[in-house]
Design a protein around this motif. Structure first.
Motif, short mmCIF file in Angstrom:
data_model
loop_
_atom_site.label_atom_id
_atom_site.label_comp_id
_atom_site.label_asym_id
_atom_site.label_seq_id
_atom_site.Cartn_x
_atom_site.Cartn_y
_atom_site.Cartn_z
N LEU A 122 48.68 121.82 75.57
CA LEU A 122 48.39 120.66 76.41
C LEU A 122 49.38 119.52 76.20
N VAL A 123 49.68 119.24 74.93
CA VAL A 123 50.51 118.09 74.56
C VAL A 123 51.48 118.53 73.47
N PRO A 124 52.75 118.11 73.52
CA PRO A 124 53.66 118.42 72.41
C PRO A 124 53.05 117.98 71.09
N THR A 125 52.99 118.90 70.12
CA THR A 125 52.20 118.66 68.91
C THR A 125 53.03 118.94 67.66
N ILE A 126 52.86 118.09 66.66
CA ILE A 126 53.45 118.30 65.34
C ILE A 126 52.34 118.11 64.32
N THR A 127 52.31 118.94 63.30
CA THR A 127 51.32 118.76 62.24
C THR A 127 51.82 117.71 61.24
N CYS A 128 50.90 117.19 60.48
CA CYS A 128 51.25 116.24 59.42
C CYS A 128 50.32 116.47 58.24
N THR A 129 50.67 115.90 57.12
CA THR A 129 49.81 115.88 55.95
C THR A 129 49.51 114.43 55.60
N SER A 130 48.60 114.22 54.68
CA SER A 130 48.29 112.86 54.26
C SER A 130 49.45 112.20 53.55
N SER A 131 50.40 112.99 53.06
CA SER A 131 51.54 112.41 52.36
C SER A 131 52.71 112.10 53.28
N ASN A 132 52.77 112.72 54.47
CA ASN A 132 53.91 112.46 55.34
C ASN A 132 53.54 111.86 56.69
N VAL A 133 52.26 111.55 56.92
CA VAL A 133 51.84 111.06 58.23
C VAL A 133 52.51 109.74 58.58
N VAL A 134 52.67 108.84 57.62
CA VAL A 134 53.29 107.53 57.89
C VAL A 134 54.72 107.72 58.36
N GLN A 135 55.48 108.51 57.62
CA GLN A 135 56.89 108.71 57.98
C GLN A 135 57.03 109.51 59.27
N THR A 136 56.11 110.46 59.51
CA THR A 136 56.16 111.23 60.76
C THR A 136 56.01 110.32 61.96
N VAL A 137 55.01 109.46 61.93
CA VAL A 137 54.75 108.58 63.06
C VAL A 137 55.88 107.56 63.22
#
Length: 647
Positions: free
Chosen positions: A327-342
């Motif tokens: 449905l939407v382009p998706t990337i997974t994240c973890t609690s340790s990299n979510v800040v940097q991913t966003v």
């Protein structure tokens, strides 16, 4: 040093005056000189007062503090340190607050010394001042309650680790410690079974302490055993398959075994069997939130919004990842990299809209963290991410959306009631919190983090933080006592105690005595009902089959819904079930084993198997971890993707 007019000032006003007096001095050397002048005026504590009970945690130097409360509610205290500069900072507090009312002392903001810098070590010195003030306020609060006749706050269960022993306070803590020294016969039996049948084991940190104790000991006899957070489990399974393991036993919830199966298949190890530890479904309230109709509606809204990126927590099923990515382009994240991913996503695509899910607390905490960044300078923000400033952070906040109805039943327990007790009884301790905890616990840990006394992140981040502070204490070379509030699932304690014990054992011959206390902030009621919004999958019935987890005593709180900060789903992975599955492997009991096999997704979505499509968001994250940027393929997908929903 002070005029008659200045002596009339008291409490916060007096402290503010002293701080401003120093900060007005433009040169850091002049500031230092003035602080040292105050240090010279401070009286020394007698030797008998310089004991561990009077020590202040979180200080680079040794700092001691004694506090008394007079019958008329005045706070009398004294402080001392083996560092001249720290003595000066303590002297400012004594000068301003000694003899003030308890209300005045408790009202002092902990950040009042902000900006009082002396050069390279300003941050650590500021942290020391904060630690002294918070310890003063905690002890004052306890004395006020005692004088008012209130019963002292009952301590949370805890584990105390030294170089020589591990001891527990409270039934729940005793249940954890019981298995740190496992049954030797069980360790050898499991290791021989794994070796004989070439079975690798990957397990999550949140396992039952009995299982973890045996697995940790068995690692010395069979190397293909690994305990970690969910992200690393699949990677280690591939390593084990590369080394010749014929089977992988997964101790976790079902989406973890699904991920292991899919990643092994992509690595060319289709012949390696992957097995879960229960014939029943091993659910996860958070993963199931992403399977609800509400989450589909959330994704549909993203799908009709141009240039949208769906950032999905790794702790979701492979099928969910596949359906979302369709449905939407998706990337997974973890609690340790979510800040940097966003932050990186917004940096690469400035007009992007980000949709995070399914963990509502993590989403809210992420947004709050960005809001707090607006109070930082552009230089401080650039230290977090070089492409951002107050302008870009302000611009991204309206375009960051998060799902509002997804929680982990364990982290949901760390709410206001627990946080109030932590602030009252453990406000001067090191605070740790998983990114999934409610806002009150997140705020507490973030406040501590800003003064060098806390961490917010993944299970591995928490483990690294605790071990890092212990290493610092060892490096100081003097006796010390560290206290950590564990703001995540209690199963983490096995890895924490193991790591801390190893560090302390390595320096025990030096004669330095260091004590490390791990505190479990459990809820007194410990009831966290599964949200009805997650009921579309029918997995909630799993809970009623579970036994009550260890530790029901003295109001410490345990329940079928995750009391004692203990995940009821993870506890379905027992040592007995591991032994039974391993004994069945390689035999003719195909029917019994079939119920334990990890799910394989063969259905197709948009011309791809669910397994392949569900792995794509994980691979996008792998690319980000390796390069620090989103892949060209993902960026192109985002920029061309816009799917109006047909009415």
């Amino acid at each position: 040093m002070t005029s008659a007019g200045e002596e009339k000032k008291a409490g916060i006003e007096r402290l503010q005056y002293l701080v401003e007096e120093i900060t007005k001095l433009g040169d850091s050397r002049d500031r230092m000189h003035r602080v040292l002048e105050y240090a010279s005026k401070l009286g020394c504590l007698p030797a008998e007062a310089k004991i561990s009970a009077n020590r202040v945690m979180g200080c680079t130097a040794q700092v001691w503090l004694t506090v008394e409360l007079t019958v008329d509610g005045r706070v009398r205290f004294a402080a001392d340190s083996d560092s001249a500069v720290t003595r000066g900072l303590c002297a400012l507090l004594v000068e301003a607050l000694n003899g003030a009312s308890s209300q005045e002392v408790l009202a002092v903001p902990v950040d009042m010394l902000r900006g009082l810098g002396f050069g390279m070590e300003a941050q650590s010195r500021g942290n020391t001042w904060h630690s002294v003030l918070i310890t003063l306020q905690k002890r004052t609060s306890m004395l006020v309650a005692q004088m008012a006749g209130f019963s002292p706050v009952k301590p949370f269960p805890s584990i105390l680790v030294t170089a020589d022993e591990v001891t527990a306070q409270g039934d729940f803590a005793k249940a954890q410690v019981r298995y740190l020294q496992p049954d030797v016969s069980k360790v050898h039996e499991l290791a021989e079974l794994l070796k004989q049948k070439q079975i690798g084991v990957v397990a999550h940190f949140y396992m039952d302490p009995e299982v973890q104790g045996v697995l940790v000991a068995a690692q010395k006899l069979w190397p293909h055993i690994h305990i970690s957070d969910s992200l690393v489990m699949a990677d280690r399974a591939v390593t084990m398959a590369d080394a010749g393991c014929r089977y992988i036993a997964v101790l976790g919830v079902d989406f973890m075994s699904e991920n292991v199966r899919a990643i092994l298949d992509r690595a060319g190890h289709q012949q390696v069997g992957v097995f879960r530890m229960s014939a029943d479904h091993i659910g996860c309230s958070l993963a199931e939130a992403a399977e609800s109709s509400a989450y589909l509606q959330f994704l549909n809204e993203a799908a009709v919004t141009p240039k949208s990126l769906h950032v999905i927590y790794i702790n979701t099923s492979l099928e969910t990842k596949a359906q979302a990515h369709a449905l939407v382009p998706t990337i997974t994240c973890t609690s340790s990299n979510v800040v940097q991913t966003v932050l990186q996503a917004f940096a690469q695509i400035p007009d992007l809209t980000v949709w995070y899910g399914p963990d509502s607390y993590m989403g809210a905490n992420l947004a709050e963290m960005f809001r707090q960044m607006l109070a930082l300078s552009d230089e401080e923000i650039a230290a977090v991410h070089p492409s951002h400033s107050r302008l870009t952070i302000s611009a991204l906040l309206p375009r960051l959306h998060y799902f509002l109805d997804g929680t982990c039943v364990v982290h949901d327990l760390f709410g206001k009631e627990v946080v109030d007790r932590v602030r009252e009884g453990y406000g001067d301790a090191y605070q740790t919190a998983h990114f999934e905890v409610p806002g009150d616990m997140f705020a507490l840990a973030m406040e501590a983090k800003q003064r060098g006394m806390g961490v917010v992140g993944s299970t591995q981040n928490i483990l690294n933080f605790i071990e890092g502070r212990v290493k610092e204490a060892i490096g100081h070379g003097f006796d010390d006592r560290l206290q950590f509030v564990l703001g995540t699932e209690a199963g983490m304690v096995t890895a924490i105690v193991g790591g801390v014990s190893k560090l302390l054992g390595e320096v025990s011959s030096r004669g330095t005595k260091i004590e490390v206390e791990i505190v479990f902030p459990v809820s007194s009621e410990a009831i966290s009902a599964t949200s009805s919004a997650h009921g579309t999958t029918g997995y909630e019935s799993t809970l009623v089959k579970l036994p009550i987890v260890p530790g029901v005593a003295s109001g410490e709180g345990c329940s079928l819904s995750g009391g004692c900060a203990s995940c009821p789903y993870m506890k379905m992975n027992s040592l007995d079930s591991l032994m039974q599955v391993c004994q069945l492997l390689g035999t003719s009991n195909d029917k019994r084993l079939a119920a334990h096999q990890a799910r394989v997704f063969t259905a197709e979505i948009a011309g791809q198997t669910v397994g392949d499509l569900g792995c794509e968001p994980i691979l996008h994250m792998r690319h980000f971890q390796a390069t620090g940027s989103l892949s060209d393929a993902l960026v192109q997908h985002i920029c061309r993707s816009y799917q109006p929903i047909k009415q």
